[in-house]
Design an enzyme around this catalytic site. Structure first.
Site, PDB file in Angstrom:
ATOM      1  CD  GLN A   1      49.323  37.934  33.614  1.00 12.74           C
ATOM      2  OE1 GLN A   1      48.223  37.398  34.599  1.00 12.74           O
ATOM      3  NE2 GLN A   1      48.749  38.316  31.993  1.00 12.74           N
TER       4      GLN A   1
ATOM      5  N   GLY B   1      43.174  31.037  37.853  1.00 15.51           N
ATOM      6  CA  GLY B   1      43.377  31.709  36.656  1.00 15.51           C
ATOM      7  C   GLY B   1      42.927  32.765  37.178  1.00 15.51           C
ATOM      8  CG  HIS B   2      44.890  36.164  34.560  1.00 10.92           C
ATOM      9  ND1 HIS B   2      45.539  36.375  33.775  1.00 10.92           N
ATOM     10  CD2 HIS B   2      44.029  35.152  33.666  1.00 10.92           C
ATOM     11  CE1 HIS B   2      45.798  35.675  32.034  1.00 10.92           C
ATOM     12  NE2 HIS B   2      44.348  35.247  32.614  1.00 10.92           N
ATOM     13  CB  SER B   3      41.160  38.792  36.138  1.00 10.13           C
ATOM     14  OG  SER B   3      42.264  39.274  35.902  1.00 10.13           O
TER      15      SER B   3
ATOM     16  CB  SER C   1      38.574  37.081  33.287  1.00  9.33           C
ATOM     17  OG  SER C   1      39.382  37.430  32.944  1.00  9.33           O
TER      18      SER C   1
END
Lengths: 340, 340, 340
Positions: free
Chosen positions: B197, B238-240, B258
């Site tokens: 990450q 969450g990521h992105s 995302s």
């Protein structure tokens, strides 16, 4: 500990077994040996009793096991006896009062001489720490926060400005007491205008709060956790809520703002309570349910939104066949109405 | 503060009452006294107005109360006026710039001379702290993290490597900005292979983030919280993901990776958003709902999975009687089809 | 890195492109340039391939794109290749062993000489820290806690007394390992009697745990997170649970006490698992679902309470029209039964 001593410590009766027998620990049915006592508190595990090697067992009123080769301590309630036995075998450690040299204590704070203040604790101006209180490493008390006698705050706990923790409370690691409530007014231009959160959190005596839980301060007045309430991990308590005496709030439950949770209420895991509600005394809301309406005292409710638990069980059973129900209705319509 | 001053500070009109009257605080209807101003923002509390001892009250456009014995400040929007009044009565404290001697600041970090760095703060190599920023005790900035002018990070907050916090942000206690996204590739042998990450989290200006919230860094690129967004306690981003301007995300909501949350979107408490979705501007997802599909701008949706809120309300009403519906269908089938 | 080197590092085949071509980074389709490699792992983004400026791309078996003007690395599984590429471009930094002078280490603790102990870390009596372990700022190890070789604990993590973390684990910020389980016996007077939580948490090797997650110690025995399991942010693991090898638990999921999560089980986000259950190996529980029953190995279930995923999909489709279904049933009843 002798069986007779254990019986006394747990308020149980020796129904079978030698009072002089030595018991060394309280252990689960599968792992217990001849010098251990075990317990049967959940009927799900009844089948394990026949194979246990435990030397003794706690049994509740009316529980029958097909064995007479192990000592039996008969309890009014096996779960209470089990708790008392664990407490007898795991006495609270003596607190050695000390202040670690790395602790940072404001000169205007009042810390009882017999408190234990661990490494890197930070105590702000005007804060108060009671007798025999323990602040584990990295605990932070903001200005004018207060921690009562005998309370334990585990590492990473923050108590924000002006908030009060009562006596004999336990707060587990990384929980936050007194963060700002989530309050904004929406301007005509659709921006969020922060409403100052100038109130406090008051946690009364004998409250336990789990790890990584957040309890918000009120905008005006107090958010209150009353005597004896127990709150689990990762719980959200919104601003101006009241959690009344002996309420039990399980993990990941969230209360929006200004709701009152009555005495002895049980909120199971992942429950959601909308704002400005009253959940009556002794009500139970089952896991994963949510309510946006008041709840009558003593009711058990379930679902999203939640309603009577028995009705809900009936609805969930039908729901599993809802696709089939829709198909059967269509078939019937064709027959009766001659449609399509 | 004089009533006239308060009217000016809150952009309200004196509809009734002496402009010279002294007001000392803004207090709830039940607790207010003759020198306090109170407010009626939630119609649920209208019945409390008749008994309040408040000397003055904020009322919104069109709200009528059957009393003329207390001063009335008439507002376009009573909630905005209440927020402005609390801000007038609770001005932000002046920041006294200082660096506590226990703070550990890497020599390559750049800390503004007028920032306030409290005890046990740790600032890593290359990190930047802006003017008038406050880092409360035990805050940790990893290498190359940046905190903008005027932002406040409360105790226990960690900002991970390379992440940026904008100006005038507030981050409450024990929140994590920039933990690794939850990303693994599954190998043919059904092991989880960690996806590095290597991205960042960027938090723009005027964002408030609650306590014990976790915002993950992207695998590649940025997770972004845009200007003016407000995020409550115990939220998972969450990521992105992108949370766009002036979005409001209530407690215990979770976004998988995302997803894009549009401008002014409101996600109520305990909402779930699956990965790779687009929630359009001004959409509202009601509490405890979840979506695994894109949401059109301006829509209000509910349920698991979520659909149109009005349809959902109709479905939930029928759901309460689903057991009965199934029984009635069976009865009808017997009659029509002659079955069993 | 040359294309040929990257192909080797990612176990992929050069299907098209110059092996000597230089690749500088792995970047998303929209942001990639001529010296970057991109990837297509989610079919949702297929349309972005035609416009990407990437110089190379990872494609999975069978994926066809209508372009031959960029290099193609063909993978058995594009997601695995992507993970391996990111690992190649972002190698783990070398650990420089050191002990920061502000760290507080009990003289009876054993810290490996090549570990990295950051500022304000607190290590209690009898605790053990393995070779090449990294404890980031403000990590707290209680008495007799152990951290295995190569593990990283991020800032704010607390490991409570007697708990063990295995080798090569990663625990993200502000997580709590070993807080007391939520165990009380209810007395006849309806008070909650605390059950001592005298057990431990054991985290085996190669486990990753997200930020702000809480894992409770057992009352008796161990809570166990087995080798290779991955746990996301804000997850609640109750006392005496077992999470078996290579299980994957997504954000905000909660397990009540004494449940066993089988090998390779996937619990999606915000799932709830009641107490004393067994979730069989390779089962999947979809997001926002909850079960209070055992789950068979390999099953995919959904809903509250959860049942077969395909049946659930059918039920949710009908649920959207449940108000209409009820109305249609009423109409049919009127026709058939002549009722009201």
């Amino acid at each position: 500990m002798k069986l007779a001593e254990l019986a006394e410590a747990t308020a149980t009766q020796i129904e079978c077994g030698d009072p002089e027998m030595e018991i060394h620990a309280c252990v689960g049915l599968e792992d217990a040996g001849p010098s251990d006592i075990s317990f049967l508190t959940n009927p799900k595990y009844t089948s394990l009793v026949s194979a246990t090697k435990a030397g003794a067992i706690f049994l509740g009123k009316g529980t029958v096991i097909g064995r007479d080769d192990l000592a039996i301590l008969r309890a009014e309630d096996a779960h209470v006896a089990y708790a008392l036995a664990l407490r007898a075998f795991n006495p609270e450690p003596e607190i050695e009062p000390f202040v670690h040299p790395t602790a940072v204590i404001d000169p205007t704070a009042k810390v009882a001489g017999d408190a234990a203040i661990f490494a890197n604790v930070v105590i702000g101006p005007g804060a108060v720490v009671g007798s025999r209180a323990r602040l584990m490493p990295n605990v932070v008390l903001y200005a004018n926060a207060a921690v009562g006698d005998g309370s334990v705050l585990h590492s990473g706990v923050s108590v924000r400005e002006d908030c009060e923790i009562g006596r004999n409370c336990i707060i587990h690691n990384n929980s936050t007491i007194g963060s700002d409530g989530f309050g904004y007014a929406r301007t005509p231009g659709k921006k969020w205008l922060k409403v100052p959160q100038a109130g406090r959190v008051v946690v009364e005596d004998d409250v336990e709060i789990g790890a990584n839980t957040a309890i918000d301060r009120a905008s005006i007045g107090d958010t209150r956790i009353a005597r004896g309430a127990k709150i689990d991990n990762l719980v959200q308590i919104g601003h101006s809520c009241t959690v009344d005496e002996d309420a039990l709030i399980c993990a990941q439950t969230g209360l929006a703002g200004s709701s009152d949770i009555g005495k002895r209420v049980i909120l199971a895991g992942q429950v959601g309570i909308a704002g400005h509600l009253k959940v009556g005394d002794d009500a139970v809301i089952t896991a994963k349910s949510a309510t946006s309406h008041d709840v009558e005292p003593g009711k058990t409710i379930s679902g999203i939104p939640a309603f009577d638990n028995r009705e809900w069980l009936r609805s969930t059973a039908a729901y599993r066949k809802l696709g089939e129900i829709a198909a059967r209705l269509r078939k019937l319509e064709r027959k009766v109405l001659g449609e399509e």
